[in-house]
Structure formats: C-alpha cells, structure tokens
Scaffold this active site. Structure first.
Site, PDB file in Angstrom:
ATOM      1  CB  ILE A   1      14.703  62.017  24.960  1.00 33.19           C
ATOM      2  CG1 ILE A   1      15.319  60.787  25.606  1.00 33.19           C
ATOM      3  CG2 ILE A   1      13.442  62.436  25.701  1.00 33.19           C
ATOM      4  CD1 ILE A   1      15.779  61.010  27.030  1.00 33.19           C
TER       5      ILE A   1
ATOM      6  CB  THR B   1      14.274  60.012  19.278  1.00 31.81           C
ATOM      7  OG1 THR B   1      13.546  59.255  18.324  1.00 31.81           O
ATOM      8  CG2 THR B   1      14.192  61.492  18.948  1.00 31.81           C
ATOM      9  CG  ASP B   2      15.879  57.280  23.941  1.00 27.40           C
ATOM     10  OD1 ASP B   2      14.732  57.767  23.872  1.00 27.40           O
ATOM     11  OD2 ASP B   2      16.643  57.489  24.904  1.00 27.40           O
ATOM     12  CB  ALA B   3      12.630  53.038  23.291  1.00 29.52           C
TER      13      ALA B   3
END
Length: 137
Positions: free
Chosen positions: A23, A18-20
C-alpha cells in the site's frame, strides 16, 4: 473569502510509492500533495522555480496535518486536489485531498510560508502573487 473550486492533478501509484504491505507509504501522500500544489501554482502562472529570481523569495512548508482514511495500492490512479483555504500576508493554507474514484483516501492541510531566498527569514508574500491567488476564488 468565497469557496474555491479545487484544482485536480492525476497521480498514478508506482512501486516506489508502496511499502512492504503493498500500500502507499503514508509519507508519500505528502509527495502527492506537493506535486498537486506545484501544478496548481503553475496553472496560475506562479512558477516556483523562478520565484527566487523574480520575487526574491520562495514558499516553504511550515506545517502539515494529514488524515488517512483508506489505502491506495500499486497502479491505482488517484486524483489529488489543491484548494486555497486561507491566504494571509506571509502564508497560505492549502486544503488537499487524495481520491480514488469517489473514495477519499487522505485529506489534509498544508501551510506554506514565504521566506527571503537569501536569509530564509519570513517575509510578506508579494502582492502580485496574492492577487493571482485571490483572483482564482
């Protein structure tokens, strides 16, 4: 070429995917697609790790196209598919999807080409491998 049923491989989304924003980072879908393609080939007896020794070559990704339709999030259970869309003498086009339940999250095509393991120059896919792939249709 007749329609082929898609191979399916389960993938769980981990924190590292996931990203920040929480997602799945867009590039990680390519990793999910790679895992499904590798397991699809393995299920047909084509072991990519031993192709260099047994056939003197290997598959490399030469082109990708991905459409992103909906996000996946941490802990989601995905189903990633791989289906042979086209087989040529030197490359294959694999259609792939990432789904959560019945929701299509991402879809695309990946072209993998055959290269000589020493020179990395394009070559023809060995007939035995093509026969295995075509037999699955």
């Amino acid at each position: 070429m007749t329609a082929q049923a898609a191979f399916q491989w389960p993938v769980r989304v981990y924190w590292e995917d996931t990203d920040a924003g929480g997602i799945v980072f867009y590039a990680n879908y390519l990793k999910f697609f790679e895992r499904a393609r590798t397991e699809w080939l393995r299920a047909m007896g084509v072991m990519q790790g031993s192709l260099r020794e047994s056939a003197g070559g290997m598959f490399i990704v030469s082109e990708t196209s991905v459409r992103y339709l909906a996000p996946a999030r941490l802990d989601d259970e995905l189903l990633v598919t791989a289906r042979l869309e086209a087989a040529g003498r030197a490359s294959l086009i694999i259609a792939q999807q990432a789904l959560r339940g019945g929701t299509l999250l991402a879809e695309g095509t990946i072209r993998i080409g055959w290269v000589d393991d020493q020179t990395l120059r394009p070559g023809r896919i060995p007939p035995a491998i093509l026969a295995v792939l075509n037999h699955r249709e």
